[in-house]
Design a protein around this motif. Structure first.
Motif, PDB file in Angstrom:
ATOM      1  N   ASN A 135       6.018 -14.997   3.134  1.00  0.00           N
ATOM      2  CA  ASN A 135       6.326 -15.909   1.890  1.00  0.00           C
ATOM      3  C   ASN A 135       6.894 -16.948   1.650  1.00  0.00           C
ATOM      4  OD1 ASN A 135       5.326 -13.293   0.925  1.00  0.00           O
ATOM      5  ND2 ASN A 135       6.806 -12.220   0.977  1.00  0.00           N
ATOM      6  N   TYR A 136       7.937 -17.729   2.088  1.00  0.00           N
ATOM      7  CA  TYR A 136       8.756 -18.712   2.585  1.00  0.00           C
ATOM      8  C   TYR A 136       8.261 -19.899   3.418  1.00  0.00           C
ATOM      9  CZ  TYR A 136      11.719 -16.095   0.535  1.00  0.00           C
ATOM     10  OH  TYR A 136      13.648 -15.359  -0.273  1.00  0.00           O
ATOM     11  N   LYS A 137       7.571 -19.221   3.889  1.00  0.00           N
ATOM     12  CA  LYS A 137       6.392 -20.055   4.819  1.00  0.00           C
ATOM     13  C   LYS A 137       6.008 -21.856   4.684  1.00  0.00           C
ATOM     14  CE  LYS A 137       3.572 -20.735   9.216  1.00  0.00           C
ATOM     15  NZ  LYS A 137       2.560 -20.351   9.966  1.00  0.00           N
ATOM     16  N   PRO A 138       4.762 -21.299   2.981  1.00  0.00           N
ATOM     17  CA  PRO A 138       4.733 -22.797   2.799  1.00  0.00           C
ATOM     18  C   PRO A 138       6.064 -23.377   1.788  1.00  0.00           C
ATOM     19  CG  PRO A 138       4.013 -20.552   1.408  1.00  0.00           C
ATOM     20  CD  PRO A 138       4.457 -20.496   2.108  1.00  0.00           C
ATOM     21  N   TYR A 139       6.718 -23.131   1.780  1.00  0.00           N
ATOM     22  CA  TYR A 139       7.884 -23.747   1.111  1.00  0.00           C
ATOM     23  C   TYR A 139       8.637 -24.538   2.349  1.00  0.00           C
ATOM     24  CZ  TYR A 139       7.587 -20.865  -3.017  1.00  0.00           C
ATOM     25  OH  TYR A 139       6.710 -20.528  -4.522  1.00  0.00           O
ATOM     26  N   LEU A 140       8.723 -23.557   3.521  1.00  0.00           N
ATOM     27  CA  LEU A 140       9.400 -24.076   4.636  1.00  0.00           C
ATOM     28  C   LEU A 140       8.456 -25.702   5.654  1.00  0.00           C
ATOM     29  CD1 LEU A 140       9.983 -21.286   6.605  1.00  0.00           C
ATOM     30  CD2 LEU A 140      11.819 -22.666   5.787  1.00  0.00           C
ATOM     31  N   VAL A 141       7.039 -25.639   4.974  1.00  0.00           N
ATOM     32  CA  VAL A 141       5.979 -26.994   5.631  1.00  0.00           C
ATOM     33  C   VAL A 141       6.348 -27.405   4.298  1.00  0.00           C
ATOM     34  CG1 VAL A 141       4.059 -27.452   5.509  1.00  0.00           C
ATOM     35  CG2 VAL A 141       4.189 -24.860   6.720  1.00  0.00           C
ATOM     36  N   LYS A 142       6.249 -27.603   2.701  1.00  0.00           N
ATOM     37  CA  LYS A 142       6.007 -28.489   2.157  1.00  0.00           C
ATOM     38  C   LYS A 142       8.021 -29.652   2.046  1.00  0.00           C
ATOM     39  CE  LYS A 142       6.180 -29.101  -3.141  1.00  0.00           C
ATOM     40  NZ  LYS A 142       6.211 -28.139  -4.426  1.00  0.00           N
ATOM     41  N   PHE A 143       8.381 -28.785   2.494  1.00  0.00           N
ATOM     42  CA  PHE A 143      10.001 -28.966   2.509  1.00  0.00           C
ATOM     43  C   PHE A 143      10.562 -30.035   3.880  1.00  0.00           C
ATOM     44  CE2 PHE A 143      10.181 -26.906  -1.476  1.00  0.00           C
ATOM     45  CZ  PHE A 143      10.150 -27.938  -2.990  1.00  0.00           C
ATOM     46  N   GLN A 144       9.860 -29.588   4.990  1.00  0.00           N
ATOM     47  CA  GLN A 144      10.311 -29.560   5.852  1.00  0.00           C
ATOM     48  C   GLN A 144      11.026 -31.050   6.642  1.00  0.00           C
ATOM     49  OE1 GLN A 144       6.490 -29.475   8.682  1.00  0.00           O
ATOM     50  NE2 GLN A 144       5.615 -31.047   7.957  1.00  0.00           N
ATOM     51  N   SER A 145      10.712 -32.393   5.916  1.00  0.00           N
ATOM     52  CA  SER A 145      10.710 -33.416   5.961  1.00  0.00           C
ATOM     53  C   SER A 145      12.196 -33.426   5.968  1.00  0.00           C
ATOM     54  CB  SER A 145      10.683 -34.512   5.614  1.00  0.00           C
ATOM     55  OG  SER A 145       8.935 -35.000   5.915  1.00  0.00           O
ATOM     56  N   LEU A 146      12.617 -32.443   4.472  1.00  0.00           N
ATOM     57  CA  LEU A 146      14.012 -32.340   3.770  1.00  0.00           C
ATOM     58  C   LEU A 146      14.793 -31.675   4.693  1.00  0.00           C
ATOM     59  CD1 LEU A 146      16.215 -33.962   1.298  1.00  0.00           C
ATOM     60  CD2 LEU A 146      15.164 -31.533  -0.143  1.00  0.00           C
ATOM     61  N   ILE A 147      14.498 -30.323   4.864  1.00  0.00           N
ATOM     62  CA  ILE A 147      15.167 -29.590   5.523  1.00  0.00           C
ATOM     63  C   ILE A 147      15.848 -30.438   7.225  1.00  0.00           C
ATOM     64  CG2 ILE A 147      15.383 -27.398   7.013  1.00  0.00           C
ATOM     65  CD1 ILE A 147      13.339 -26.332   5.052  1.00  0.00           C
ATOM     66  N   ALA A 148      14.623 -31.235   8.088  1.00  0.00           N
ATOM     67  CA  ALA A 148      14.545 -31.896   9.535  1.00  0.00           C
ATOM     68  C   ALA A 148      16.065 -32.809   8.709  1.00  0.00           C
ATOM     69  CB  ALA A 148      14.099 -32.435   9.496  1.00  0.00           C
ATOM     70  N   LEU A 149      15.891 -33.606   8.055  1.00  0.00           N
ATOM     71  CA  LEU A 149      17.058 -34.318   7.622  1.00  0.00           C
ATOM     72  C   LEU A 149      19.056 -33.318   7.452  1.00  0.00           C
ATOM     73  CD1 LEU A 149      17.496 -37.468   6.871  1.00  0.00           C
ATOM     74  CD2 LEU A 149      17.174 -37.136   4.567  1.00  0.00           C
ATOM     75  N   ILE A 150      19.052 -32.475   6.611  1.00  0.00           N
ATOM     76  CA  ILE A 150      20.073 -31.890   6.409  1.00  0.00           C
ATOM     77  C   ILE A 150      19.927 -31.312   7.768  1.00  0.00           C
ATOM     78  CG2 ILE A 150      20.674 -30.017   4.913  1.00  0.00           C
ATOM     79  CD1 ILE A 150      19.047 -30.212   2.851  1.00  0.00           C
TER      80      ILE A 150
END
Length: 324
Positions: free
Chosen positions: A5-20
């Motif tokens: 259920n969270y996979k689309p959001y992880l894909v969408k914000f993967q760059s931001l997550i990686a930066l954090i």
């Protein structure tokens, strides 16, 4: 908890997550990372990459590539420095033309635009693959830079010119303001104009775009010209920051720019990508470079790490495309 259920959001914000995650990791390893001085230093450094990356983003969205921006940056910066330092002397006419900082900057931007436009013309007129055409321009522009500078730096350009790369405006470095204006302009072009829609259409399906009446040649020439223009902007910023035009300036800058574009989620197959994604990618590359320096990592290992990051970003992009 269902991760699907969270996979689309992880894909969408993967760059931001990686930066954090990257910022957290470096801050735990170095107490110098999370300081105001270092933060502005990183922002000043990545401003050049942001300018170049924005231009390459448009090129990649059309399913193209531009390997020449680093060399165009060097030549544009050398032209600006040469015009400020020596002007143009026409001995046969006993004429000397001097240049103000504004005139020299315009000269650099015109240089970058002309070379970028030439890339687009060669690619569309002679059907040369973008990789080959821009690789040739990489060598040509580097050679022209060495000829123009005679292999020596052009230094002593004055405080007014240096202000563009080292000055502050309202408490923010001038290069950050310039990069911000470039990003804002590109966002408007890609989201609010017909040209932006054409760029996405060409990258998505060039044949369909041609049948729809889009002038493919014109759009591609504009896109490559814009990439050259922004490389010229980068050349001005680098030269003014150093207060010197170096013959070897811009080496490997195209690699950092392409890395920022890919990490930011722009598909190398064309038709998909966002300017803000590229900005995030450029910030990630800048933070990574800064962190490796703060941690005293060998420059040789820095190249290995950046190469691995680029490879990982491409693999993730291909995986996401397959899932879609």
């Amino acid at each position: 908890m269902d991760l699907q259920n969270y996979k689309p959001y992880l894909v969408k914000f993967q760059s931001l997550i990686a930066l954090i995650l990257l910022c957290i990791g470096i801050s735990l390893l170095s107490d110098r990372f999370l300081t105001m001085e270092n933060g502005w230093n990183v922002m000043r450094q990545i401003s050049v990459n942001i300018c170049i990356s924005v231009g390459i983003t448009l090129v990649v969205i059309t399913a193209g590539i531009d390997l020449s921006v680093g060399s165009i940056l060097a030549l544009s910066g050398a032209v600006a420095a040469g015009l400020i330092k020596d002007g143009i002397a026409l001995e046969s006419a006993n004429l000397y033309i001097g240049f103000t900082v504004t005139g020299a900057v315009l000269g650099a931007l015109v240089t970058g635009t002309v070379l970028g436009t030439f890339n687009g013309w060669v690619i569309t007129r002679f059907k040369v693959p973008p990789f080959v055409a821009t690789l040739a321009m990489l060598t040509i522009a580097r050679g022209l830079t060495l000829l123009y500078t005679k292999g020596f730096p052009i230094s002593g350009l004055g405080d007014n010119f240096a202000y563009l790369g080292t000055g502050w405006l309202f408490g923010i470095p001038v290069p950050v303001w310039i990069a911000g204006c470039v990003v804002l302009f590109a966002i408007v072009v890609m989201t609010k104009t017909r040209l932006g829609r054409y760029i996405y259409a060409i990258g998505g399906n060039e044949s369909a775009a041609r049948l729809s009446g889009i002038n493919i040649t014109k759009v591609k020439i504009i896109v490559y010209g814009f990439a050259g223009l922004l490389a010229g902007v980068g050349g001005v910023l680098v030269t003014s920051r150093l207060n010197s035009a170096q013959p070897n300036a811009g080496i490997n800058y195209e690699l950092d720019a392409i890395a920022a574009v890919v990490i930011g989620g722009t598909s190398l197959s064309g038709g998909r990508g966002k300017i803000m994604g590229t900005v995030l990618g450029a910030i990630i590359i800048g933070v990574l470079n800064n962190g490796l320096v703060l941690l005293n990592v060998s420059p040789f290992w820095q190249q290995v790490v950046k190469g691995a990051v680029i490879l990982l970003a491409v693999i993730i992009d291909k995986s996401n495309a397959k899932n879609r």
